[in-house]
Design a protein around this motif. Structure first.
Motif, PDB file in Angstrom:
ATOM      1  N   ASN A  54       0.835  -1.206   0.000  1.00  0.00           N
ATOM      2  CA  ASN A  54       0.000   0.000   0.000  1.00  0.00           C
ATOM      3  C   ASN A  54       0.874   1.262   0.000  1.00  0.00           C
ATOM      4  O   ASN A  54       0.534   2.275   0.618  1.00  0.00           O
ATOM      5  CB  ASN A  54      -0.980   0.013   1.181  1.00  0.00           C
ATOM      6  CG  ASN A  54      -2.160  -0.913   0.941  1.00  0.00           C
ATOM      7  OD1 ASN A  54      -2.523  -1.183  -0.201  1.00  0.00           O
ATOM      8  ND2 ASN A  54      -2.748  -1.411   2.016  1.00  0.00           N
ATOM      9  N   ASP A  55       1.976   1.193  -0.720  1.00  0.00           N
ATOM     10  CA  ASP A  55       2.869   2.324  -0.924  1.00  0.00           C
ATOM     11  C   ASP A  55       2.545   2.921  -2.288  1.00  0.00           C
ATOM     12  O   ASP A  55       2.942   2.385  -3.329  1.00  0.00           O
ATOM     13  CB  ASP A  55       4.320   1.851  -0.863  1.00  0.00           C
ATOM     14  CG  ASP A  55       5.316   2.970  -1.165  1.00  0.00           C
ATOM     15  OD1 ASP A  55       4.883   4.125  -1.341  1.00  0.00           O
ATOM     16  OD2 ASP A  55       6.521   2.668  -1.253  1.00  0.00           O
ATOM     17  N   TYR A  56       1.817   4.040  -2.290  1.00  0.00           N
ATOM     18  CA  TYR A  56       1.347   4.603  -3.552  1.00  0.00           C
ATOM     19  C   TYR A  56       2.447   5.347  -4.307  1.00  0.00           C
ATOM     20  O   TYR A  56       2.210   5.850  -5.410  1.00  0.00           O
ATOM     21  CB  TYR A  56       0.130   5.498  -3.300  1.00  0.00           C
ATOM     22  CG  TYR A  56      -1.106   4.675  -3.035  1.00  0.00           C
ATOM     23  CD1 TYR A  56      -1.926   4.254  -4.071  1.00  0.00           C
ATOM     24  CD2 TYR A  56      -1.423   4.267  -1.742  1.00  0.00           C
ATOM     25  CE1 TYR A  56      -3.032   3.468  -3.838  1.00  0.00           C
ATOM     26  CE2 TYR A  56      -2.534   3.477  -1.498  1.00  0.00           C
ATOM     27  CZ  TYR A  56      -3.340   3.084  -2.548  1.00  0.00           C
ATOM     28  OH  TYR A  56      -4.439   2.287  -2.305  1.00  0.00           O
ATOM     29  N   SER A  57       3.646   5.394  -3.744  1.00  0.00           N
ATOM     30  CA  SER A  57       4.784   5.927  -4.495  1.00  0.00           C
ATOM     31  C   SER A  57       5.523   4.825  -5.251  1.00  0.00           C
ATOM     32  O   SER A  57       6.448   5.101  -6.019  1.00  0.00           O
ATOM     33  CB  SER A  57       5.757   6.646  -3.550  1.00  0.00           C
ATOM     34  OG  SER A  57       6.382   5.724  -2.666  1.00  0.00           O
ATOM     35  N   CYS A  58       5.115   3.571  -5.037  1.00  0.00           N
ATOM     36  CA  CYS A  58       5.767   2.432  -5.695  1.00  0.00           C
ATOM     37  C   CYS A  58       5.489   2.470  -7.201  1.00  0.00           C
ATOM     38  O   CYS A  58       4.342   2.631  -7.633  1.00  0.00           O
ATOM     39  CB  CYS A  58       5.251   1.125  -5.104  1.00  0.00           C
ATOM     40  SG  CYS A  58       6.081  -0.358  -5.739  1.00  0.00           S
ATOM     41  N   LYS A  59       6.536   2.308  -7.987  1.00  0.00           N
ATOM     42  CA  LYS A  59       6.405   2.251  -9.434  1.00  0.00           C
ATOM     43  C   LYS A  59       6.817   0.860  -9.916  1.00  0.00           C
ATOM     44  O   LYS A  59       7.914   0.386  -9.596  1.00  0.00           O
ATOM     45  CB  LYS A  59       7.285   3.311 -10.107  1.00  0.00           C
ATOM     46  CG  LYS A  59       6.903   4.742  -9.740  1.00  0.00           C
ATOM     47  CD  LYS A  59       5.454   5.048 -10.128  1.00  0.00           C
ATOM     48  CE  LYS A  59       5.076   6.480  -9.736  1.00  0.00           C
ATOM     49  NZ  LYS A  59       3.636   6.768 -10.024  1.00  0.00           N
ATOM     50  N   PRO A  60       5.963   0.199 -10.670  1.00  0.00           N
ATOM     51  CA  PRO A  60       6.286  -1.157 -11.122  1.00  0.00           C
ATOM     52  C   PRO A  60       7.575  -1.191 -11.944  1.00  0.00           C
ATOM     53  O   PRO A  60       7.875  -0.266 -12.700  1.00  0.00           O
ATOM     54  CB  PRO A  60       5.076  -1.539 -11.979  1.00  0.00           C
ATOM     55  CG  PRO A  60       3.967  -0.677 -11.468  1.00  0.00           C
ATOM     56  CD  PRO A  60       4.609   0.610 -11.074  1.00  0.00           C
ATOM     57  N   ARG A 131      -4.142   1.939 -10.563  1.00  0.00           N
ATOM     58  CA  ARG A 131      -3.638   2.196 -11.915  1.00  0.00           C
ATOM     59  C   ARG A 131      -3.248   3.659 -12.075  1.00  0.00           C
ATOM     60  O   ARG A 131      -2.228   3.987 -12.704  1.00  0.00           O
ATOM     61  CB  ARG A 131      -4.678   1.795 -12.948  1.00  0.00           C
ATOM     62  CG  ARG A 131      -4.915   0.290 -13.037  1.00  0.00           C
ATOM     63  CD  ARG A 131      -6.074  -0.049 -13.970  1.00  0.00           C
ATOM     64  NE  ARG A 131      -5.798   0.390 -15.328  1.00  0.00           N
ATOM     65  CZ  ARG A 131      -6.661   1.062 -16.095  1.00  0.00           C
ATOM     66  NH1 ARG A 131      -7.861   1.390 -15.618  1.00  0.00           N
ATOM     67  NH2 ARG A 131      -6.339   1.409 -17.316  1.00  0.00           N
ATOM     68  N   GLY A 132      -4.056   4.539 -11.520  1.00  0.00           N
ATOM     69  CA  GLY A 132      -3.743   5.954 -11.611  1.00  0.00           C
ATOM     70  C   GLY A 132      -2.451   6.314 -10.894  1.00  0.00           C
ATOM     71  O   GLY A 132      -1.648   7.119 -11.381  1.00  0.00           O
ATOM     72  N   ALA A 133      -2.228   5.708  -9.715  1.00  0.00           N
ATOM     73  CA  ALA A 133      -1.041   6.023  -8.928  1.00  0.00           C
ATOM     74  C   ALA A 133       0.224   5.438  -9.532  1.00  0.00           C
ATOM     75  O   ALA A 133       1.304   6.049  -9.453  1.00  0.00           O
ATOM     76  CB  ALA A 133      -1.223   5.514  -7.500  1.00  0.00           C
ATOM     77  N   THR A 134       0.116   4.256 -10.114  1.00  0.00           N
ATOM     78  CA  THR A 134       1.308   3.557 -10.601  1.00  0.00           C
ATOM     79  C   THR A 134       1.574   3.773 -12.080  1.00  0.00           C
ATOM     80  O   THR A 134       2.679   3.498 -12.559  1.00  0.00           O
ATOM     81  CB  THR A 134       1.172   2.042 -10.358  1.00  0.00           C
ATOM     82  OG1 THR A 134       0.022   1.550 -11.075  1.00  0.00           O
ATOM     83  CG2 THR A 134       1.017   1.743  -8.869  1.00  0.00           C
ATOM     84  N   GLY A 135       0.557   4.215 -12.812  1.00  0.00           N
ATOM     85  CA  GLY A 135       0.703   4.371 -14.257  1.00  0.00           C
ATOM     86  C   GLY A 135       0.585   3.070 -15.026  1.00  0.00           C
ATOM     87  O   GLY A 135       0.833   3.034 -16.242  1.00  0.00           O
ATOM     88  N   ALA A 136       0.196   1.992 -14.353  1.00  0.00           N
ATOM     89  CA  ALA A 136       0.092   0.683 -15.001  1.00  0.00           C
ATOM     90  C   ALA A 136      -1.198   0.566 -15.794  1.00  0.00           C
ATOM     91  O   ALA A 136      -2.255   1.014 -15.351  1.00  0.00           O
ATOM     92  CB  ALA A 136       0.166  -0.428 -13.954  1.00  0.00           C
ATOM     93  N   ALA A 137      -1.113  -0.049 -16.958  1.00  0.00           N
ATOM     94  CA  ALA A 137      -2.304  -0.263 -17.772  1.00  0.00           C
ATOM     95  C   ALA A 137      -3.196  -1.346 -17.180  1.00  0.00           C
ATOM     96  O   ALA A 137      -4.422  -1.266 -17.259  1.00  0.00           O
ATOM     97  CB  ALA A 137      -1.905  -0.644 -19.196  1.00  0.00           C
ATOM     98  N   LYS A 138      -2.572  -2.357 -16.577  1.00  0.00           N
ATOM     99  CA  LYS A 138      -3.326  -3.471 -16.005  1.00  0.00           C
ATOM    100  C   LYS A 138      -2.736  -3.847 -14.654  1.00  0.00           C
ATOM    101  O   LYS A 138      -1.585  -3.542 -14.344  1.00  0.00           O
ATOM    102  CB  LYS A 138      -3.306  -4.693 -16.922  1.00  0.00           C
ATOM    103  CG  LYS A 138      -4.091  -4.525 -18.217  1.00  0.00           C
ATOM    104  CD  LYS A 138      -4.181  -5.840 -18.977  1.00  0.00           C
ATOM    105  CE  LYS A 138      -5.070  -5.707 -20.212  1.00  0.00           C
ATOM    106  NZ  LYS A 138      -5.251  -7.001 -20.917  1.00  0.00           N
ATOM    107  N   VAL A 139      -3.552  -4.545 -13.852  1.00  0.00           N
ATOM    108  CA  VAL A 139      -3.104  -5.094 -12.575  1.00  0.00           C
ATOM    109  C   VAL A 139      -3.297  -6.605 -12.600  1.00  0.00           C
ATOM    110  O   VAL A 139      -3.952  -7.153 -13.483  1.00  0.00           O
ATOM    111  CB  VAL A 139      -3.899  -4.500 -11.393  1.00  0.00           C
ATOM    112  CG1 VAL A 139      -3.812  -2.979 -11.391  1.00  0.00           C
ATOM    113  CG2 VAL A 139      -5.362  -4.953 -11.415  1.00  0.00           C
TER     114      VAL A 139
END
Length: 298
Positions: A54-60, A131-139
């Motif tokens: 639950n770290d919304y600064s995490c980037k995949p 998705r909004g926080a990480t910029g990922a298209a899918k989870v």
């Protein structure tokens, strides 16, 4: 690689007395199993944060480009259900998030009790947030019990198939549950099932043959474009018969932990909360290109 297993098709009778008994049994079983989990406290919440989920600064990363969303079970919550699995996945390099859903007014800590279709809407909104926080298209989704089944409603009816790569269900009640022979006794206590069902609508939805389960599985178990994995234990005492957890479809893998580790004694709660055999299979499902053999030593 295990061959795909087909659901057994067992659904159970739909008479009203049987339904009332089943609902009461579901409450009793989930209350008992919930007490096996540690209570959510400020300490547990701090542990979750310090463990990196639950770290919304995490980037995949390039190695793990999709965030993992963990979906708790009935009477669970976003912390207690995942005290082992979330850090396990964080250590492997994933951005991991968990939500609370199905809350009822005046009921703290124990979630997953509201109508399941409404809970699926909460999941939809949470995935959008991640998705909004990480910029990922899918989870990727990993759920335990109801949390492994409820996302299928999101995938099928709320547009989730465009936002989800994989669904991994640990002990999911994909076709409802009969709770073995416990329900044969409970119809002798008229009114108990109806009383409890009024307070916990998700339990009525999880009854084998309910309107919700019937709608969920009409036209097939899966939707195109999503990879499905079901991880079950033959010692499951809540979702029974355990093979009703299995899905049928072109992109499904059904796994029984005892086929991987014969001495694994996990039942419904422990297979989702502490079982490292199950968790190794979760990791394999999230990254099949780098999957490794699962056995008693993983």
């Amino acid at each position: 690689m295990l061959p795909r297993n087909k659901p057994s098709g067992s659904r159970g009778p739909s008479g009203s007395r049987w339904q009332r008994g089943l609902r009461a049994a579901a409450v009793a079983a989930t209350l008992l199993t919930a007490t096996a989990l540690p209570a959510t406290t400020a300490h547990a919440q701090t542990a979750a944060t310090s463990s990196g989920w639950n770290d919304y600064s995490c980037k995949p990363s390039a190695a793990h480009p999709r965030p993992v969303v963990l979906v708790h079970g009935t009477f669970g919550n976003s912390v207690d259900n995942w005290l082992v699995l979330a850090p396990y996945l964080v250590k492997r390099g994933y951005c991991v998030f968990s939500l609370d859903y199905g809350q009822l007014p005046g009921v703290p800590l124990f979630n997953g009790l509201g109508p399941i279709a409404r809970s699926a809407e909460q999941l939809d909104a949470f995935v959008g947030k991640v998705r909004g926080a990480t910029g990922a298209a899918k989870v990727d989704l990993v759920g335990h019990s109801q949390g492994g089944m409820m996302p299928r409603y999101y995938l099928k009816f709320l547009g989730g198939a465009a936002e989800v790569n994989a669904l991994v269900g640990i002990a999911p009640d994909n076709h409802g549950t009969t709770l073995s022979g416990l329900t044969k006794l409970l119809p002798y206590f008229p009114g108990v099932g109806d009383l409890l069902t009024l307070a916990t609508p998700s339990l009525a939805d999880q009854v084998a043959g309910s309107d919700f389960i019937t709608k969920l599985n009409a036209g097939g178990d899966t939707v195109p474009g999503v990879h499905y994995t079901v991880i079950a234990t033959k010692y499951d005492e809540v979702v029974t018969p355990y093979r009703t957890q299995f899905l049928d479809g072109p992109d499904v893998r059904n796994v029984v932990v005892q086929d991987l580790c014969p001495v694994d004694l996990s039942e419904h709660v422990t297979v989702g909360t502490v079982d490292l055999v199950a968790y190794h299979e979760v990791a394999n499902a999230l990254d099949p290109a780098h999957a490794t053999r699962t056995d008693c030593f993983n």
